[in-house]
Design a protein around this motif. Structure first.
Motif, PDB file in Angstrom:
ATOM      1  N   TYR A  11      11.140  -9.303  -7.869  1.00 33.38           N
ATOM      2  CA  TYR A  11      11.896  -8.648  -8.943  1.00 33.38           C
ATOM      3  C   TYR A  11      11.057  -7.493  -9.467  1.00 33.38           C
ATOM      4  O   TYR A  11      10.004  -7.695 -10.085  1.00 33.38           O
ATOM      5  CB  TYR A  11      12.229  -9.622 -10.068  1.00 33.38           C
ATOM      6  N   GLU A  12      11.513  -6.287  -9.181  1.00 33.74           N
ATOM      7  CA  GLU A  12      10.770  -5.096  -9.586  1.00 33.74           C
ATOM      8  C   GLU A  12      11.679  -4.151 -10.364  1.00 33.74           C
ATOM      9  O   GLU A  12      12.439  -3.385  -9.758  1.00 33.74           O
ATOM     10  CB  GLU A  12      10.247  -4.359  -8.352  1.00 33.74           C
ATOM     11  N   PRO A  13      11.612  -4.187 -11.703  1.00 33.25           N
ATOM     12  CA  PRO A  13      12.379  -3.212 -12.468  1.00 33.25           C
ATOM     13  C   PRO A  13      11.884  -1.814 -12.091  1.00 33.25           C
ATOM     14  O   PRO A  13      10.670  -1.575 -12.116  1.00 33.25           O
ATOM     15  CB  PRO A  13      12.041  -3.534 -13.928  1.00 33.25           C
ATOM     16  N   GLY A  15       5.676  -4.291 -10.555  1.00 35.64           N
ATOM     17  CA  GLY A  15       5.816  -3.126 -11.437  1.00 35.64           C
ATOM     18  C   GLY A  15       4.641  -3.043 -12.381  1.00 35.64           C
ATOM     19  O   GLY A  15       4.589  -3.775 -13.368  1.00 35.64           O
ATOM     20  N   SER A  16       3.649  -2.193 -12.034  1.00 34.75           N
ATOM     21  CA  SER A  16       2.474  -1.959 -12.874  1.00 34.75           C
ATOM     22  C   SER A  16       1.670  -3.231 -13.148  1.00 34.75           C
ATOM     23  O   SER A  16       1.153  -3.425 -14.249  1.00 34.75           O
ATOM     24  CB  SER A  16       2.880  -1.267 -14.185  1.00 34.75           C
ATOM     25  N   VAL A  17       1.579  -4.081 -12.140  1.00 31.02           N
ATOM     26  CA  VAL A  17       0.730  -5.277 -12.270  1.00 31.02           C
ATOM     27  C   VAL A  17      -0.729  -4.865 -12.061  1.00 31.02           C
ATOM     28  O   VAL A  17      -1.043  -4.091 -11.152  1.00 31.02           O
ATOM     29  CB  VAL A  17       1.136  -6.354 -11.236  1.00 31.02           C
ATOM     30  N   VAL A  35       2.232  -5.981  -5.637  1.00 36.28           N
ATOM     31  CA  VAL A  35       1.326  -5.073  -6.343  1.00 36.28           C
ATOM     32  C   VAL A  35       1.185  -3.772  -5.565  1.00 36.28           C
ATOM     33  O   VAL A  35       0.844  -3.798  -4.381  1.00 36.28           O
ATOM     34  CB  VAL A  35      -0.066  -5.738  -6.485  1.00 36.28           C
ATOM     35  N   GLY A  36       1.454  -2.657  -6.221  1.00 37.45           N
ATOM     36  CA  GLY A  36       1.313  -1.360  -5.574  1.00 37.45           C
ATOM     37  C   GLY A  36      -0.060  -0.774  -5.831  1.00 37.45           C
ATOM     38  O   GLY A  36      -1.044  -1.130  -5.175  1.00 37.45           O
ATOM     39  N   GLY A  37      -0.142   0.116  -6.828  1.00 39.94           N
ATOM     40  CA  GLY A  37      -1.378   0.850  -7.110  1.00 39.94           C
ATOM     41  C   GLY A  37      -2.627  -0.009  -7.173  1.00 39.94           C
ATOM     42  O   GLY A  37      -3.673   0.359  -6.612  1.00 39.94           O
ATOM     43  N   ALA A  38      -2.540  -1.167  -7.823  1.00 39.34           N
ATOM     44  CA  ALA A  38      -3.731  -2.009  -8.004  1.00 39.34           C
ATOM     45  C   ALA A  38      -4.135  -2.752  -6.730  1.00 39.34           C
ATOM     46  O   ALA A  38      -5.138  -3.464  -6.724  1.00 39.34           O
ATOM     47  CB  ALA A  38      -3.506  -3.000  -9.146  1.00 39.34           C
ATOM     48  N   ILE A  90       7.761   0.481 -12.079  1.00 35.95           N
ATOM     49  CA  ILE A  90       6.980   0.742 -10.867  1.00 35.95           C
ATOM     50  C   ILE A  90       6.177   2.033 -11.015  1.00 35.95           C
ATOM     51  O   ILE A  90       6.740   3.109 -11.225  1.00 35.95           O
ATOM     52  CB  ILE A  90       7.902   0.828  -9.633  1.00 35.95           C
ATOM     53  N   GLY A  91       4.864   1.898 -10.912  1.00 38.90           N
ATOM     54  CA  GLY A  91       3.985   3.069 -10.932  1.00 38.90           C
ATOM     55  C   GLY A  91       3.943   3.802 -12.259  1.00 38.90           C
ATOM     56  O   GLY A  91       3.472   4.928 -12.331  1.00 38.90           O
ATOM     57  N   THR A  92       4.436   3.197 -13.309  1.00 40.88           N
ATOM     58  CA  THR A  92       4.518   3.878 -14.602  1.00 40.88           C
ATOM     59  C   THR A  92       3.471   3.392 -15.598  1.00 40.88           C
ATOM     60  O   THR A  92       3.292   4.016 -16.644  1.00 40.88           O
ATOM     61  CB  THR A  92       5.897   3.636 -15.250  1.00 40.88           C
ATOM     62  N   GLY A 113      14.058  -3.548   1.338  1.00 39.14           N
ATOM     63  CA  GLY A 113      14.857  -3.104   0.196  1.00 39.14           C
ATOM     64  C   GLY A 113      14.052  -2.675  -1.007  1.00 39.14           C
ATOM     65  O   GLY A 113      14.552  -2.732  -2.142  1.00 39.14           O
ATOM     66  N   HIS A 114      12.812  -2.222  -0.789  1.00 40.45           N
ATOM     67  CA  HIS A 114      12.037  -1.699  -1.922  1.00 40.45           C
ATOM     68  C   HIS A 114      12.817  -0.570  -2.591  1.00 40.45           C
ATOM     69  O   HIS A 114      13.511   0.188  -1.924  1.00 40.45           O
ATOM     70  CB  HIS A 114      10.680  -1.201  -1.428  1.00 40.45           C
ATOM     71  N   SER A 115      12.674  -0.448  -3.897  1.00 40.30           N
ATOM     72  CA  SER A 115      13.469   0.555  -4.623  1.00 40.30           C
ATOM     73  C   SER A 115      13.191   1.978  -4.129  1.00 40.30           C
ATOM     74  O   SER A 115      14.065   2.836  -4.188  1.00 40.30           O
ATOM     75  CB  SER A 115      13.221   0.459  -6.125  1.00 40.30           C
ATOM     76  N   TRP A 159       0.819  -1.217   0.000  1.00 40.03           N
ATOM     77  CA  TRP A 159       0.000   0.000   0.000  1.00 40.03           C
ATOM     78  C   TRP A 159       0.851   1.266   0.000  1.00 40.03           C
ATOM     79  O   TRP A 159       0.327   2.355  -0.179  1.00 40.03           O
ATOM     80  CB  TRP A 159      -0.933   0.011   1.199  1.00 40.03           C
ATOM     81  N   LYS A 160       2.144   1.122   0.255  1.00 44.22           N
ATOM     82  CA  LYS A 160       3.042   2.290   0.329  1.00 44.22           C
ATOM     83  C   LYS A 160       2.486   3.303   1.337  1.00 44.22           C
ATOM     84  O   LYS A 160       1.828   2.914   2.294  1.00 44.22           O
ATOM     85  CB  LYS A 160       3.252   2.885  -1.063  1.00 44.22           C
ATOM     86  N   MET A 161       2.711   4.602   1.121  1.00 41.48           N
ATOM     87  CA  MET A 161       2.247   5.603   2.094  1.00 41.48           C
ATOM     88  C   MET A 161       0.841   6.054   1.733  1.00 41.48           C
ATOM     89  O   MET A 161       0.603   7.205   1.397  1.00 41.48           O
ATOM     90  CB  MET A 161       3.216   6.795   2.149  1.00 41.48           C
TER      91      MET A 161
HETATM   92  P1  PGA Z   1       3.021  -0.573  -8.760  1.00 38.08           P
HETATM   93  O1  PGA Z   1       4.081  -0.712  -7.559  1.00 38.08           O
HETATM   94  O2  PGA Z   1       2.229  -1.846  -8.792  1.00 38.08           O
HETATM   95  O3  PGA Z   1       2.168   0.619  -8.368  1.00 38.08           O
HETATM   96  O4  PGA Z   1       3.789  -0.355  -9.994  1.00 38.08           O
HETATM   97  C1  PGA Z   1       4.711  -1.927  -7.296  1.00 38.08           C
HETATM   98  C2  PGA Z   1       5.660  -1.796  -6.121  1.00 38.08           C
HETATM   99  O5  PGA Z   1       6.319  -0.762  -5.998  1.00 38.08           O
HETATM  100  O6  PGA Z   1       5.775  -2.722  -5.296  1.00 38.08           O
END
Ligand code: PGA
Length: 255
Positions: free
Chosen positions: A165-167, A212-214, A233-236, A171-173, A93-95, A10-12
């Motif tokens: 593995y998160e290029p 990364g944008s899943v 999964v971040g945003g979704a 991420i978020g793009t 160790g998230h990017s 969920w990040k911040m």
């Molecule tokens: P995203 O983020 O799904 O919003 O691209 C993934 C993450 O940073 O773990």
């Protein structure tokens, strides 16, 4: 057979009240999806409230970061001892931690060891930046991150980890990697590095997610790749549609 694992980072985002609303909306649906691990990683402030809501479910709970010491004069930090009371997983160790907060491979390594010593399952994040990708350095960068993050672990400890593995460029793009490309990095570079350092059994057992944008629209493609065991999964993961994403992931792996 590796058990798939889907985690929502969920990040911040989300106040306690918002976190409670989302978990109430997705709890039943998520809990009904069998044969995959599903994990929610809200911010620290919402962990206790979400923990209460997840009692009597099979949904896992994780934090997004952690200090390596148990306690002490580290203003603003949260320790493995504190997390142990709340959750089973911790993203390390998230990017975004590496980029904005100066987290080094060495710090990630200390955190991984501390998490394992306290019975927490680390979700260890690795991945190259766009510049590194463009320069053809993906394999070297990711292999070094894996080697450094896992330094000093036993093969059994490595076998129990989750690696994401998160290029960074994905991420978020909205620009996800292809499943074929991500699967190749995971199979050849990540498992390849682990085979070399910890042996075949650890490399076969360790679970590796793509991140990364899943979205619900592309998760099936990732899960269909034999080397990809799930997603971070971040945003979704911030919307009720996360349930659909996890359901599609489970159905794809069941095929
Ligand atoms: P995203 O983020 O799904 O919003 O691209 C993934 C993450 O940073 O773990």
């Amino acid at each position: 057979m590796r058990r798939p694992i889907l985690a929502g980072n969920w990040k911040m985002n989300k106040t306690i009240a918002e976190a409670v609303d989302l978990v109430r909306a997705i709890r039943r649906g998520l809990n009904e999806i069998k044969d995959v691990d599903r994990v929610l990683c809200p911010p620290f402030t919402a962990l206790a409230a979400v923990k209460d809501l997840l009692q009597a479910t099979e949904i896992g709970l994780g934090a997004q970061n952690m200090h390596w010491e148990e306690k002490g004069a580290y203003t603003g930090e949260i320790s493995p001892l504190m997390l142990q009371e709340l959750c089973q997983y911790v993203i390390l160790g998230h990017s975004e931690r590496r980029t904005y907060f100066g987290e080094t491979d060495e710090a990630v390594n200390r955190k991984v060891k501390a998490a394992l010593a306290h019975g927490l399952v680390p979700i260890v994040c690795v991945g190259e930046t766009e510049a590194q990708y463009d320069a053809g350095q993906t394999q070297t960068v990711v292999s070094a991150q894996v080697r450094n993050a896992l330094a000093g672990l036993t093969a059994d400890q490595v076998a129990g980890l989750v690696i994401a593995y998160e290029p960074v460029w994905a991420i978020g793009t909205g620009k996800a990697a292809t499943a074929a490309a991500a699967g190749a990095v995971i199979g050849l570079t990540i498992r390849g590095t682990i085979v070399e350092l910890y042996g075949e059994a650890a490399a076969t057992a360790v679970r590796v997610q793509y991140g990364g944008s899943v979205t619900p629209a592309n998760i099936g493609e990732f899960m269909a790749h034999p080397d990809i065991d799930g997603a971070l999964v971040g945003g979704a993961s911030l919307k009720p549609e996360f349930v659909d994403l996890v359901r599609i992931a489970a159905q794809t792996k069941a095929r």
